[in-house]
Motif scaffolding. Structure first.
Motif, PDB file in Angstrom:
ATOM      1  N   SER A  37      -0.816  -3.921  -7.948  1.00 37.06           N
ATOM      2  CA  SER A  37       0.481  -3.967  -7.149  1.00 37.06           C
ATOM      3  C   SER A  37       1.209  -5.276  -7.621  1.00 37.06           C
ATOM      4  CB  SER A  37       0.094  -4.400  -5.425  1.00 37.06           C
ATOM      5  OG  SER A  37       1.406  -4.991  -5.035  1.00 37.06           O
ATOM      6  N   THR A  38       2.743  -5.231  -7.875  1.00 39.08           N
ATOM      7  CA  THR A  38       3.482  -6.201  -8.312  1.00 39.08           C
ATOM      8  C   THR A  38       3.575  -7.173  -7.277  1.00 39.08           C
ATOM      9  OG1 THR A  38       5.268  -5.032  -8.025  1.00 39.08           O
ATOM     10  CG2 THR A  38       4.343  -5.044 -10.358  1.00 39.08           C
ATOM     11  N   ASN A  39       3.475  -6.613  -5.963  1.00 35.23           N
ATOM     12  CA  ASN A  39       3.744  -7.449  -4.746  1.00 35.23           C
ATOM     13  C   ASN A  39       2.507  -8.417  -4.613  1.00 35.23           C
ATOM     14  OD1 ASN A  39       6.215  -7.181  -3.176  1.00 35.23           O
ATOM     15  ND2 ASN A  39       5.805  -4.908  -4.010  1.00 35.23           N
ATOM     16  N   SER A  40       1.329  -7.825  -4.807  1.00 34.19           N
ATOM     17  CA  SER A  40      -0.042  -8.646  -4.950  1.00 34.19           C
ATOM     18  C   SER A  40       0.132  -9.769  -6.105  1.00 34.19           C
ATOM     19  CB  SER A  40      -1.115  -7.885  -5.100  1.00 34.19           C
ATOM     20  OG  SER A  40      -1.226  -6.943  -3.859  1.00 34.19           O
ATOM     21  N   GLY A  41       0.741  -9.233  -6.990  1.00 29.79           N
ATOM     22  CA  GLY A  41       0.885 -10.340  -8.161  1.00 29.79           C
ATOM     23  C   GLY A  41       1.669 -11.511  -7.917  1.00 29.79           C
TER      24      GLY A  41
END
Length: 183
Positions: free
Chosen positions: A16-20
Protein backbone atom coordinates in the motif's frame (compact mmCIF):
# COMPACT_ATOMS: atom_id res chain seq x y z
CA UNK A 1 7.64 16.49 26.28
CA UNK A 2 7.44 13.88 23.53
CA UNK A 3 4.35 13.92 21.32
CA UNK A 4 3.14 10.35 20.89
CA UNK A 5 1.13 9.71 17.75
CA UNK A 6 -0.33 6.59 16.25
CA UNK A 7 -1.06 6.11 12.61
CA UNK A 8 -3.09 3.70 10.59
CA UNK A 9 -3.80 3.20 6.94
CA UNK A 10 -7.17 2.64 5.37
CA UNK A 11 -5.51 0.45 2.77
CA UNK A 12 -4.84 -3.09 3.92
CA UNK A 13 -2.63 -4.18 0.98
CA UNK A 14 0.96 -5.23 1.76
CA UNK A 15 2.37 -2.84 -0.87
CA UNK A 16 0.00 0.00 0.00
CA UNK A 17 1.23 3.47 -0.92
CA UNK A 18 -0.84 4.83 1.97
CA UNK A 19 1.05 2.60 4.39
CA UNK A 20 4.18 3.82 2.62
CA UNK A 21 3.20 7.39 3.50
CA UNK A 22 2.97 6.37 7.16
CA UNK A 23 6.42 4.78 7.00
CA UNK A 24 7.71 7.99 5.39
CA UNK A 25 6.12 10.02 8.20
CA UNK A 26 7.77 7.83 10.83
CA UNK A 27 11.15 8.20 9.10
CA UNK A 28 10.81 12.00 8.93
CA UNK A 29 9.54 12.92 12.39
CA UNK A 30 10.80 16.03 14.10
CA UNK A 31 12.74 15.65 17.34
CA UNK A 32 10.38 15.15 20.27
CA UNK A 33 7.81 13.13 18.36
CA UNK A 34 7.10 9.39 18.08
CA UNK A 35 4.81 7.56 15.65
CA UNK A 36 3.57 4.00 16.10
CA UNK A 37 2.05 2.51 12.98
CA UNK A 38 -0.84 0.20 13.83
CA UNK A 39 -2.17 -2.57 11.59
CA UNK A 40 -5.97 -2.42 11.51
CA UNK A 41 -6.57 -5.41 9.23
CA UNK A 42 -7.85 -7.67 12.03
CA UNK A 43 -10.41 -5.19 13.37
CA UNK A 44 -13.94 -6.56 12.82
CA UNK A 45 -16.54 -4.37 11.17
CA UNK A 46 -18.51 -2.38 13.70
CA UNK A 47 -21.44 -4.36 15.07
CA UNK A 48 -23.50 -3.23 18.04
CA UNK A 49 -23.86 -6.81 19.22
CA UNK A 50 -20.09 -7.18 19.47
CA UNK A 51 -19.79 -3.75 21.07
CA UNK A 52 -22.19 -4.80 23.81
CA UNK A 53 -20.59 -8.18 24.51
CA UNK A 54 -17.24 -9.77 23.77
CA UNK A 55 -14.88 -7.40 22.07
CA UNK A 56 -11.84 -9.03 20.50
CA UNK A 57 -8.50 -8.33 22.16
CA UNK A 58 -7.14 -6.68 19.00
CA UNK A 59 -9.94 -4.10 19.15
CA UNK A 60 -9.48 -3.43 22.87
CA UNK A 61 -5.75 -2.92 22.29
CA UNK A 62 -6.33 -0.54 19.37
CA UNK A 63 -8.84 1.58 21.30
CA UNK A 64 -6.39 1.82 24.22
CA UNK A 65 -3.63 2.98 21.86
CA UNK A 66 -5.88 5.61 20.30
CA UNK A 67 -6.93 6.84 23.76
CA UNK A 68 -3.31 7.07 24.94
CA UNK A 69 -2.04 8.86 21.84
CA UNK A 70 -1.53 12.61 21.77
CA UNK A 71 -2.33 12.73 18.04
CA UNK A 72 -3.40 10.57 15.10
CA UNK A 73 -1.97 10.24 11.60
CA UNK A 74 -4.55 8.84 9.19
CA UNK A 75 -3.48 7.55 5.78
CA UNK A 76 -6.59 7.89 3.66
CA UNK A 77 -6.87 6.07 0.34
CA UNK A 78 -9.71 6.89 -2.00
CA UNK A 79 -12.30 4.25 -2.85
CA UNK A 80 -15.14 5.40 -5.12
CA UNK A 81 -14.52 9.07 -4.23
CA UNK A 82 -14.72 8.32 -0.51
CA UNK A 83 -12.67 6.98 2.37
CA UNK A 84 -11.87 3.30 2.72
CA UNK A 85 -14.20 1.18 4.85
CA UNK A 86 -11.33 -0.07 7.05
CA UNK A 87 -10.42 3.49 8.06
CA UNK A 88 -14.02 4.54 8.67
CA UNK A 89 -14.57 1.34 10.65
CA UNK A 90 -11.84 2.22 13.17
CA UNK A 91 -13.33 5.68 13.60
CA UNK A 92 -16.78 4.15 14.07
CA UNK A 93 -15.51 1.81 16.79
CA UNK A 94 -13.59 4.54 18.57
CA UNK A 95 -16.51 6.96 18.44
CA UNK A 96 -18.71 4.48 20.30
CA UNK A 97 -16.65 4.69 23.47
CA UNK A 98 -18.45 6.45 26.33
CA UNK A 99 -18.69 10.21 25.75
CA UNK A 100 -16.53 9.85 22.62
CA UNK A 101 -13.56 10.03 25.02
CA UNK A 102 -11.16 8.22 22.67
CA UNK A 103 -11.45 10.74 19.82
CA UNK A 104 -12.88 13.91 21.33
CA UNK A 105 -10.58 16.88 20.75
CA UNK A 106 -7.67 14.80 19.44
CA UNK A 107 -5.44 16.42 16.79
CA UNK A 108 -5.10 14.52 13.53
CA UNK A 109 -3.02 14.74 10.37
CA UNK A 110 -4.56 13.34 7.20
CA UNK A 111 -2.48 12.26 4.23
CA UNK A 112 -3.17 9.97 1.34
CA UNK A 113 -2.20 8.45 -1.96
CA UNK A 114 -4.52 7.54 -4.82
CA UNK A 115 -4.85 8.12 -8.54
CA UNK A 116 -5.33 11.47 -10.19
CA UNK A 117 -5.94 13.99 -7.43
CA UNK A 118 -4.16 11.91 -4.78
CA UNK A 119 -7.07 11.08 -2.44
CA UNK A 120 -8.26 14.68 -2.13
CA UNK A 121 -11.94 13.75 -2.36
CA UNK A 122 -11.66 11.04 0.29
CA UNK A 123 -9.64 13.30 2.56
CA UNK A 124 -12.30 15.99 2.39
CA UNK A 125 -14.93 13.37 3.15
CA UNK A 126 -12.83 12.21 6.13
CA UNK A 127 -12.70 15.81 7.34
CA UNK A 128 -16.52 15.77 7.42
CA UNK A 129 -16.42 12.64 9.58
CA UNK A 130 -13.88 14.38 11.85
CA UNK A 131 -16.38 17.19 12.46
CA UNK A 132 -18.96 14.78 13.85
CA UNK A 133 -16.55 12.88 16.14
CA UNK A 134 -14.72 16.09 17.12
CA UNK A 135 -11.32 15.10 15.82
CA UNK A 136 -9.31 18.25 15.11
CA UNK A 137 -7.65 17.92 11.69
CA UNK A 138 -4.54 19.88 10.88
CA UNK A 139 -5.49 22.40 8.18
CA UNK A 140 -2.13 22.69 6.42
CA UNK A 141 -0.02 21.37 4.88
CA UNK A 142 -2.20 18.92 3.03
CA UNK A 143 -0.54 15.82 1.56
CA UNK A 144 -2.10 14.43 -1.61
CA UNK A 145 0.18 11.98 -3.43
CA UNK A 146 -0.50 10.44 -6.82
CA UNK A 147 0.07 6.74 -6.20
CA UNK A 148 0.74 6.03 -9.89
CA UNK A 149 3.09 8.83 -10.96
CA UNK A 150 6.40 7.21 -9.97
CA UNK A 151 6.66 8.52 -6.42
CA UNK A 152 6.52 5.08 -4.81
CA UNK A 153 8.47 1.85 -5.31
CA UNK A 154 6.90 -1.58 -5.89
CA UNK A 155 6.57 -2.09 -2.11
CA UNK A 156 4.66 1.15 -1.60
CA UNK A 157 7.59 3.08 -0.13
CA UNK A 158 7.97 6.77 -0.91
CA UNK A 159 10.87 7.40 -3.30
CA UNK A 160 9.96 10.92 -4.40
CA UNK A 161 11.81 13.70 -2.57
CA UNK A 162 8.93 16.18 -2.89
CA UNK A 163 6.46 13.75 -1.31
CA UNK A 164 8.95 13.05 1.51
CA UNK A 165 9.41 16.76 2.15
CA UNK A 166 5.65 17.35 2.19
CA UNK A 167 5.13 14.51 4.66
CA UNK A 168 7.96 15.77 6.87
CA UNK A 169 6.49 19.28 6.84
CA UNK A 170 3.11 17.86 7.83
CA UNK A 171 4.65 16.02 10.79
CA UNK A 172 6.33 19.25 11.98
CA UNK A 173 2.98 21.02 11.70
CA UNK A 174 1.18 18.20 13.53
CA UNK A 175 3.67 18.44 16.37
CA UNK A 176 3.07 22.20 16.66
CA UNK A 177 -0.73 21.77 16.35
CA UNK A 178 -0.73 19.12 19.09
CA UNK A 179 1.32 21.32 21.42
CA UNK A 180 -1.00 24.26 20.74
CA UNK A 181 -4.07 22.18 21.59
CA UNK A 182 -2.47 20.84 24.77
CA UNK A 183 -2.09 24.33 26.26
Amino acid sequence: MTIKAIGFSGSLRKASTNSGLLRCAKANLPAGMELEIVDISAIPFYNGDIAASDRPAVLIELLAKIAAADALVLACPEYNYSLAPALKNVIDWASREADNKVLNGKPVAILGAAGGMGSSRSQYHLRQVCVFVNLLPLAKPEVFANAFAGGFDANGNVIDETISKNVAAQMVALQAWTKQLQK
